[in-house]
Write a protein that holds these residues in place. Structure first.
Motif, PDB file in Angstrom:
ATOM      1  N   VAL A  76       0.864  -1.175   0.000  1.00  0.00           N
ATOM      2  CA  VAL A  76       0.000   0.000   0.000  1.00  0.00           C
ATOM      3  C   VAL A  76       0.907   1.233   0.000  1.00  0.00           C
ATOM      4  O   VAL A  76       1.737   1.405   0.909  1.00  0.00           O
ATOM      5  CB  VAL A  76      -0.931   0.016   1.224  1.00  0.00           C
ATOM      6  N   ILE A  77       0.754   2.064  -1.016  1.00  0.00           N
ATOM      7  CA  ILE A  77       1.619   3.241  -1.166  1.00  0.00           C
ATOM      8  C   ILE A  77       1.307   4.271  -0.078  1.00  0.00           C
ATOM      9  O   ILE A  77       0.149   4.587   0.192  1.00  0.00           O
ATOM     10  CB  ILE A  77       1.440   3.862  -2.558  1.00  0.00           C
ATOM     11  N   GLY A  78       2.377   4.778   0.545  1.00  0.00           N
ATOM     12  CA  GLY A  78       2.215   5.775   1.605  1.00  0.00           C
ATOM     13  C   GLY A  78       2.445   7.186   1.132  1.00  0.00           C
ATOM     14  O   GLY A  78       1.726   8.115   1.521  1.00  0.00           O
ATOM     15  N   SER A  91      10.866   3.361   0.390  1.00  0.00           N
ATOM     16  CA  SER A  91      10.445   4.410   1.319  1.00  0.00           C
ATOM     17  C   SER A  91       9.070   4.966   0.967  1.00  0.00           C
ATOM     18  O   SER A  91       8.434   5.638   1.792  1.00  0.00           O
ATOM     19  CB  SER A  91      11.472   5.546   1.357  1.00  0.00           C
ATOM     20  N   HIS A  92       8.597   4.712  -0.249  1.00  0.00           N
ATOM     21  CA  HIS A  92       7.279   5.187  -0.675  1.00  0.00           C
ATOM     22  C   HIS A  92       6.166   4.192  -0.352  1.00  0.00           C
ATOM     23  O   HIS A  92       4.989   4.488  -0.562  1.00  0.00           O
ATOM     24  CB  HIS A  92       7.283   5.499  -2.173  1.00  0.00           C
ATOM     25  N   ALA A 135       8.118   0.601   6.891  1.00  0.00           N
ATOM     26  CA  ALA A 135       9.406   1.228   7.205  1.00  0.00           C
ATOM     27  C   ALA A 135      10.308   0.315   8.035  1.00  0.00           C
ATOM     28  O   ALA A 135      11.531   0.355   7.910  1.00  0.00           O
ATOM     29  CB  ALA A 135       9.181   2.547   7.938  1.00  0.00           C
ATOM     30  N   ALA A 136       9.693  -0.523   8.877  1.00  0.00           N
ATOM     31  CA  ALA A 136      10.475  -1.385   9.762  1.00  0.00           C
ATOM     32  C   ALA A 136      10.768  -2.749   9.142  1.00  0.00           C
ATOM     33  O   ALA A 136      11.362  -3.605   9.807  1.00  0.00           O
ATOM     34  CB  ALA A 136       9.728  -1.572  11.077  1.00  0.00           C
ATOM     35  N   GLU A 179       0.148   6.848  -6.178  1.00  0.00           N
ATOM     36  CA  GLU A 179      -0.428   7.814  -5.247  1.00  0.00           C
ATOM     37  C   GLU A 179      -0.740   7.153  -3.905  1.00  0.00           C
ATOM     38  O   GLU A 179      -0.942   5.937  -3.842  1.00  0.00           O
ATOM     39  CB  GLU A 179      -1.691   8.413  -5.854  1.00  0.00           C
ATOM     40  N   PRO A 180      -0.777   7.934  -2.833  1.00  0.00           N
ATOM     41  CA  PRO A 180      -1.093   7.368  -1.527  1.00  0.00           C
ATOM     42  C   PRO A 180      -2.389   6.562  -1.558  1.00  0.00           C
ATOM     43  O   PRO A 180      -3.408   7.024  -2.080  1.00  0.00           O
ATOM     44  CB  PRO A 180      -1.223   8.608  -0.630  1.00  0.00           C
ATOM     45  N   GLY A 181      -2.319   5.362  -1.016  1.00  0.00           N
ATOM     46  CA  GLY A 181      -3.480   4.479  -0.995  1.00  0.00           C
ATOM     47  C   GLY A 181      -3.530   3.488  -2.139  1.00  0.00           C
ATOM     48  O   GLY A 181      -4.283   2.506  -2.078  1.00  0.00           O
ATOM     49  N   ASP A 182      -2.748   3.721  -3.199  1.00  0.00           N
ATOM     50  CA  ASP A 182      -2.699   2.740  -4.292  1.00  0.00           C
ATOM     51  C   ASP A 182      -2.172   1.410  -3.768  1.00  0.00           C
ATOM     52  O   ASP A 182      -1.367   1.359  -2.833  1.00  0.00           O
ATOM     53  CB  ASP A 182      -1.780   3.232  -5.416  1.00  0.00           C
ATOM     54  N   VAL A 183      -2.620   0.326  -4.383  1.00  0.00           N
ATOM     55  CA  VAL A 183      -2.230  -1.016  -3.952  1.00  0.00           C
ATOM     56  C   VAL A 183      -1.509  -1.729  -5.092  1.00  0.00           C
ATOM     57  O   VAL A 183      -1.938  -1.671  -6.248  1.00  0.00           O
ATOM     58  CB  VAL A 183      -3.468  -1.832  -3.527  1.00  0.00           C
ATOM     59  N   ILE A 184      -0.406  -2.387  -4.756  1.00  0.00           N
ATOM     60  CA  ILE A 184       0.317  -3.227  -5.708  1.00  0.00           C
ATOM     61  C   ILE A 184       0.232  -4.663  -5.221  1.00  0.00           C
ATOM     62  O   ILE A 184       0.653  -4.979  -4.102  1.00  0.00           O
ATOM     63  CB  ILE A 184       1.796  -2.809  -5.837  1.00  0.00           C
ATOM     64  N   LEU A 185      -0.346  -5.535  -6.036  1.00  0.00           N
ATOM     65  CA  LEU A 185      -0.373  -6.969  -5.753  1.00  0.00           C
ATOM     66  C   LEU A 185       0.857  -7.578  -6.417  1.00  0.00           C
ATOM     67  O   LEU A 185       1.036  -7.468  -7.626  1.00  0.00           O
ATOM     68  CB  LEU A 185      -1.645  -7.607  -6.307  1.00  0.00           C
ATOM     69  N   THR A 186       1.712  -8.221  -5.634  1.00  0.00           N
ATOM     70  CA  THR A 186       3.072  -8.518  -6.087  1.00  0.00           C
ATOM     71  C   THR A 186       3.276  -9.926  -6.639  1.00  0.00           C
ATOM     72  O   THR A 186       4.409 -10.373  -6.783  1.00  0.00           O
ATOM     73  CB  THR A 186       4.065  -8.266  -4.932  1.00  0.00           C
TER      74      THR A 186
END
Length: 266
Positions: A76-78, A91-92, A135-136, A179-186
């Motif tokens: 989930v993009i931050g 970091s994004h 981040a962690a 954009e913030p909230g976008d989702v990437i299914l990997t």
């Protein structure tokens, strides 16, 4: 806008995703199973209306045979990302969670290239139930596991990816603004297969080596049978053949055993 104030389908997320981008083939175990390894990652879009929360259902329409589950790690993009270097890409990412990229193999032939009807139906992108702060986390040390009716069927880590998670983010960001909230299914590892009405699929993403072993918790989806089918006067009907069955079940052997079991049941 808070999760509590929006549609409950998006309660596990910061909000309704602007876009959901899914990766095709990305794990070495899956590539070995399929007998082909891509040189570069490739992608398709899923509508945000396909998102569901944990504890929900996913319908197999009447006339369809091959509803496959795919346990995946969802990013989930931050913060917005556009033309970011690979060293900065992670970091994004704001959060990580579990996903089930459900799809009807019966409609793949009609939808080749888009996956819209095959994978974009309501309830076909369960996400959650909890977000893990990215981040962690070490993006190379995440694990995804999937259970079908309580039995473990998928178990792999991001060490087995052909394309590391930061590469996927950086590659996408050179083409579209994330954009913030976008989702990437990997993508999904080996073990993806077919689920039948009544089956329960659970997916969990965790970081076993990280302090506290953070986890998404189990994302639970029950498969149901819909009485409503596809109207052939409007578009393509579901259809399956031996090649699609083998891809959906994971191998020709598994597809053959499933067909034999179905004949015995009749």
């Amino acid at each position: 806008m808070t999760a509590e104030s929006i549609d409950p389908r998006f309660a596990a997320l910061p909000g309704r995703p602007g876009k959901i981008i899914a990766v095709h083939l990305s794990y070495a175990s899956r590539a070995d199973q399929r007998g082909r390894r891509p040189e570069h990652p490739s992608y398709f879009l899923k509508p945000s209306s396909s998102v569901a929360g944990t504890g929900g259902t996913a319908e197999r329409p009447a006339g369809a045979e091959l509803l496959a589950f795919e346990g995946e790690i969802a990013l989930v993009i931050g913060t917005a990302a556009r033309d970011v270097p690979i060293d900065d890409a992670w970091s994004h990412v704001g959060w990580v969670t579990a996903a089930n990229d459900l799809g009807l193999y019966d409609l793949r032939a009609a939808d080749r290239g888009s996956n819209l009807r095959a994978k974009g139906r309501d309830g076909y992108t369960p996400l959650g139930p909890a977000l893990i702060e990215a981040a962690a986390l070490d993006p190379g040390a995440l694990r995804v596991r999937t259970w079908l009716n309580g039995g473990l069927v998928q178990d792999d880590t991001t060490a087995g990816l052909i394309f590391p998670l930061p590469q996927l983010v950086a590659d996408l960001a050179q083409h579209v603004t994330l954009e913030p909230g976008d989702v990437i299914l990997t993508g999904t590892p080996a073990g993806s297969s077919v689920a039948a009405p009544g089956d329960v699929v659970e997916v969990e993403v965790d970081a076993p080596a990280a302090p506290g072993r953070p986890s998404s918790g189990r994302l639970v989806t029950t498969i149901t049978q819909s009485e409503r089918g596809v109207d052939g006067r409007l578009g393509a009907l579901p259809t399956s053949d031996d090649a699609q069955r083998a891809e959906a079940w994971g191998s020709r052997e598994a597809a053959g055993l499933a067909a034999a079991s179905d004949r015995e049941a009749r």
